[in-house]
Design a protein around this motif. Structure first.
Motif, PDB file in Angstrom:
ATOM      1  N   ARG A   1       0.838  -1.192   0.000  1.00 29.39           N
ATOM      2  CA  ARG A   1       0.000   0.000   0.000  1.00 29.39           C
ATOM      3  C   ARG A   1       0.877   1.247   0.000  1.00 29.39           C
ATOM      4  NH1 ARG A   1      -5.200   0.998   1.154  1.00 29.39           N
ATOM      5  NH2 ARG A   1      -5.510  -1.159   1.813  1.00 29.39           N
TER       6      ARG A   1
ATOM      7  N   GLU B   1       1.920   5.221   0.646  1.00 30.04           N
ATOM      8  CA  GLU B   1       1.718   6.028   1.843  1.00 30.04           C
ATOM      9  C   GLU B   1       1.718   7.502   1.484  1.00 30.04           C
ATOM     10  OE1 GLU B   1       3.279   6.022   6.377  1.00 30.04           O
ATOM     11  OE2 GLU B   1       4.852   6.194   4.863  1.00 30.04           O
TER      12      GLU B   1
ATOM     13  N   ALA C   1       0.962   8.638   6.601  1.00 29.77           N
ATOM     14  CA  ALA C   1      -0.208   7.921   7.111  1.00 29.77           C
ATOM     15  C   ALA C   1       0.113   7.129   8.368  1.00 29.77           C
ATOM     16  CB  ALA C   1      -0.756   6.998   6.018  1.00 29.77           C
ATOM     17  N   ARG C   2       1.348   6.641   8.493  1.00 29.57           N
ATOM     18  CA  ARG C   2       1.703   5.828   9.657  1.00 29.57           C
ATOM     19  C   ARG C   2       1.478   6.562  10.978  1.00 29.57           C
ATOM     20  NH1 ARG C   2       8.082   5.884   8.141  1.00 29.57           N
ATOM     21  NH2 ARG C   2       7.100   5.925   6.074  1.00 29.57           N
TER      22      ARG C   2
ATOM     23  N   ALA D   1      -2.131   5.896  12.448  1.00 27.95           N
ATOM     24  CA  ALA D   1      -2.655   4.529  12.549  1.00 27.95           C
ATOM     25  C   ALA D   1      -3.273   4.236  13.910  1.00 27.95           C
ATOM     26  CB  ALA D   1      -1.550   3.527  12.234  1.00 27.95           C
ATOM     27  N   ALA D   2      -2.609   4.614  14.991  1.00 26.71           N
ATOM     28  CA  ALA D   2      -3.079   4.245  16.331  1.00 26.71           C
ATOM     29  C   ALA D   2      -4.228   5.112  16.804  1.00 26.71           C
ATOM     30  CB  ALA D   2      -1.914   4.314  17.324  1.00 26.71           C
TER      31      ALA D   2
ATOM     32  N   PRO E   1      -6.282   8.022  14.915  1.00 19.88           N
ATOM     33  CA  PRO E   1      -6.451   8.913  13.756  1.00 19.88           C
ATOM     34  C   PRO E   1      -6.902  10.324  14.120  1.00 19.88           C
ATOM     35  CG  PRO E   1      -7.366   6.751  13.282  1.00 19.88           C
ATOM     36  CD  PRO E   1      -7.015   6.747  14.733  1.00 19.88           C
TER      37      PRO E   1
ATOM     38  N   THR F   1      -4.339  12.201  16.627  1.00 18.41           N
ATOM     39  CA  THR F   1      -3.125  12.644  15.937  1.00 18.41           C
ATOM     40  C   THR F   1      -3.422  13.802  15.008  1.00 18.41           C
ATOM     41  OG1 THR F   1      -2.186  10.424  16.057  1.00 18.41           O
ATOM     42  CG2 THR F   1      -1.251  11.911  14.409  1.00 18.41           C
TER      43      THR F   1
ATOM     44  N   SER G   1      -6.684  14.163   6.882  1.00 15.20           N
ATOM     45  CA  SER G   1      -5.449  13.389   6.991  1.00 15.20           C
ATOM     46  C   SER G   1      -5.356  12.425   5.819  1.00 15.20           C
ATOM     47  CB  SER G   1      -5.451  12.594   8.297  1.00 15.20           C
ATOM     48  OG  SER G   1      -6.364  11.495   8.194  1.00 15.20           O
TER      49      SER G   1
ATOM     50  N   LEU H   1      -5.591   9.290   5.951  1.00  9.83           N
ATOM     51  CA  LEU H   1      -6.633   8.282   6.137  1.00  9.83           C
ATOM     52  C   LEU H   1      -7.993   8.810   5.695  1.00  9.83           C
ATOM     53  CD1 LEU H   1      -5.639   6.708   9.582  1.00  9.83           C
ATOM     54  CD2 LEU H   1      -4.745   6.245   7.289  1.00  9.83           C
TER      55      LEU H   1
ATOM     56  N   GLU I   1      -8.096   8.597   1.902  1.00 11.43           N
ATOM     57  CA  GLU I   1      -8.330   7.235   1.427  1.00 11.43           C
ATOM     58  C   GLU I   1      -9.814   6.882   1.539  1.00 11.43           C
ATOM     59  OE1 GLU I   1      -6.313   2.897   1.627  1.00 11.43           O
ATOM     60  OE2 GLU I   1      -6.264   4.030   3.490  1.00 11.43           O
TER      61      GLU I   1
ATOM     62  N   GLY J   1      -3.745   4.783   0.990  1.00 13.19           N
ATOM     63  CA  GLY J   1      -2.860   5.341   1.999  1.00 13.19           C
ATOM     64  C   GLY J   1      -2.853   6.856   2.001  1.00 13.19           C
TER      65      GLY J   1
END
Length: 538
Positions: free
Chosen positions: A306, A308, A400-401, A404-405, A407, A410, A448, A450, A453, A460
């Protein structure tokens, strides 16, 4: 909306973003029967205008927002009633209580600005030489984007400047920037064009930064980034009108779920959002205006990693433009071009390193522009009369990383840190200038990777669908053979062939940003995919 299984189309186009619409218009004008299927309720994809704030008559270009790579040829070929306007100010970069204003209309003023920032004219002279070089490359390379892919050697001969070729195509861009410019702020302004939508750094040995930079400086053969009159939706509305007028059928609320092909005939299955029913249509050719990652899933082929994305997109409406700490520059000039925030050369590297380590940068870099200063037509006359303006912010180094935890948490953290960097160069808080909507909420929305997407299908959140490619054929003979052969084991995600749009399946073509010479608001992949289909049919 239900079409019988044996319905035959010359072409089915998957996705009604601007490239899919370009392909539909070209094929329909050539007399082909065309069906375009779009997942969302309306066409346009990421190139749309939206009233983003409740009760506020401002039509913001919600996702993509400037035009550089759209060839005039496409506008003329399709008879589009669409125009762009050049920004008189190229950029403004604040630095402490001063800054650098680059005026595209006034070389003498720009020279004075360099002297004001750096204390000498050395970097101004270097700036003139550097962008004369990129302008030469732009004039040579841009016309090739709507021609069959040249080989690397052919493009190098066309550029006909060994030093420019070495600087842009062979060596990490950081080497060229550091050799040409002394001032950290000036270096940062140059480098930012290598980082838009691309998570990388100045000395990346893969040269991703060089590829991104190249596409940002060749547009139109000039490198100008222009404002779409009426907003980005004016462009895609004109394309949809052109496609329909030529005979293309456009079906919205139709999510394609699979593509099956034997290389000669394809079957495309889609789900009708209104009824929940699945329908299947047959076509000689399928053009996919989606990412290579999505295409692999539709074909049931192995998916590539995927991509990013790495940006924060913020849309705002202000009651008025904010005052600057730099009192020598009018905010109407500063925000009319690209307003660079925390984008010094060292700042960009630090932010990259922090984001690559998995943390929100301390000083997130971003760039801002005000559409309504160049084109007030996106505001109602009543709203424009109040002094209101739009601001679009594009934040860099937000991979994108990071989201992840948590969204939303962050995103809030990154947005606050980004706006704090902007406030640091203003003479008043931005919050004091924000308009409010009909419910009393600030007119500000943040997206963001995410979000991008989920909302418009960017894998990503990658705005180019994947890392940009060089605008030449990597291995033309092998690529053409793969296009003709197709079959099991073919890498359907690797765009190939004479036009850079083949997939290894003989009748399935990429017509989106993930094609060779894709990315940005250009229409180039749509044009090239249509050309590939028309040549194949001869």
């Amino acid at each position: 909306m239900d079409l019988p299984r044996d319905a035959q189309h010359d072409a089915v186009i998957v996705g009604g973003g601007h490239n899919g619409l370009v392909a539909a218009a070209y094929l329909a004008r050539a007399g082909r029967s065309v069906l375009l299927l779009e997942r969302l309720p309306a066409t346009g994809g990421a190139a749309v205008s939206t009233r983003a704030f409740t009760g506020v008559d401002a039509r913001l270009s919600r996702y993509s927002y400037l035009v550089s790579l759209l060839p005039r040829k496409i506008v003329d070929d399709l008879g589009l009633r669409f125009a762009v306007r050049r920004r008189g100010i190229s950029s403004y970069t604040p630095h402490r209580d001063t800054g650098l204003l680059v005026d595209a209309r006034d070389t003498a003023r720009t020279r004075e600005q360099f002297a004001r920032l750096t204390g000498s004219e050395r970097d101004f002279e270097a700036w003139q030489r550097f962008y004369a070089m990129t302008a030469h490359v732009a004039r040579r390379v841009f016309p090739t984007l709507t021609e069959p892919l040249p080989t690397r050697a052919e493009l190098e001969r066309k550029v006909a400047d060994p030093a420019a070729w070495e600087a842009l195509f062979e060596r990490p861009l950081g080497e060229t920037v550091e050799a040409a410019f002394a001032d950290d702020t000036v270096r940062g302004v140059v480098l930012t064009d290598a980082l838009i939508g691309t998570f990388t750094h100045a000395h990346d040995p893969s040269l991703r930064q060089n590829r991104c930079f190249l596409y940002h400086v060749i547009g139109g053969g000039t490198g100008d980034w222009d404002v779409p009159i009426g907003g980005m939706g004016a462009f895609t509305d004109a394309l949809a009108d052109a496609a329909r007028s030529a005979g293309a059928r456009i079906v919205t609320g139709a999510e394609v779920t699979s593509i099956a092909t034997d290389g000669r005939v394809a079957e495309v299955a889609y789900e009708d959002a209104a009824t929940g029913r699945t329908h299947t249509v047959a076509a000689r050719d399928v053009l996919v205006n989606a990412s290579p990652h999505a295409l692999a899933g539709l074909l049931g082929a192995p998916r590539p990693p995927r991509p990013e994305g790495a940006q924060l997109k913020v849309n705002m409406l202000l009651r008025r433009l904010p005052r600057l700490r730099d009192r020598a520059v009018d905010p109407a000039d500063a925000f009319a071009g690209t307003f660079h925030v925390a984008e010094g050369y060292r700042q960009l590297q630090t932010a990259y390193e922090q984001a690559a380590a998995g943390r929100v940068p301390d000083a997130p870099p971003s760039e801002i522009y005000c559409h309504s200063l160049t084109d007030p037509s996106i505001l109602s006359p009543e709203l424009a009369a109040t002094g209101a303006h739009t601001l679009t912010l594009f934040g860099l180094h937000a991979p994108a990383r990071l989201f992840a935890a948590d969204p939303e948490g962050t995103k809030r953290e990154l947005l606050a840190a980004t706006l704090a960097q902007l406030d640091a160069v203003l003479d008043e808080p931005l919050a004091d200038c924000l308009a409010t909507d009909a419910d009393g909420r600030p007119c500000l929305e943040a997206k963001s990777p995410l979000d991008l997407e989920r909302e418009v299908g960017l894998p990503g959140g990658h705005i180019f669908h994947r890392d940009l490619s060089w605008p030449y054929a990597q291995a033309p003979d092998a690529a053409d053979a793969a296009d003709e052969a197709g079959g099991p084991g073919t890498d359907v995600t690797q765009a190939t062939g004479r036009w850079g749009v083949g997939t290894g399946c003989g009748n399935v073509f990429l017509c989106g940003a993930g094609a060779v010479r894709g990315g940005g608001v250009s229409g180039v992949p749509g044009h090239n995919a249509a050309r590939a289909v028309l040549e194949k049919a001869r």
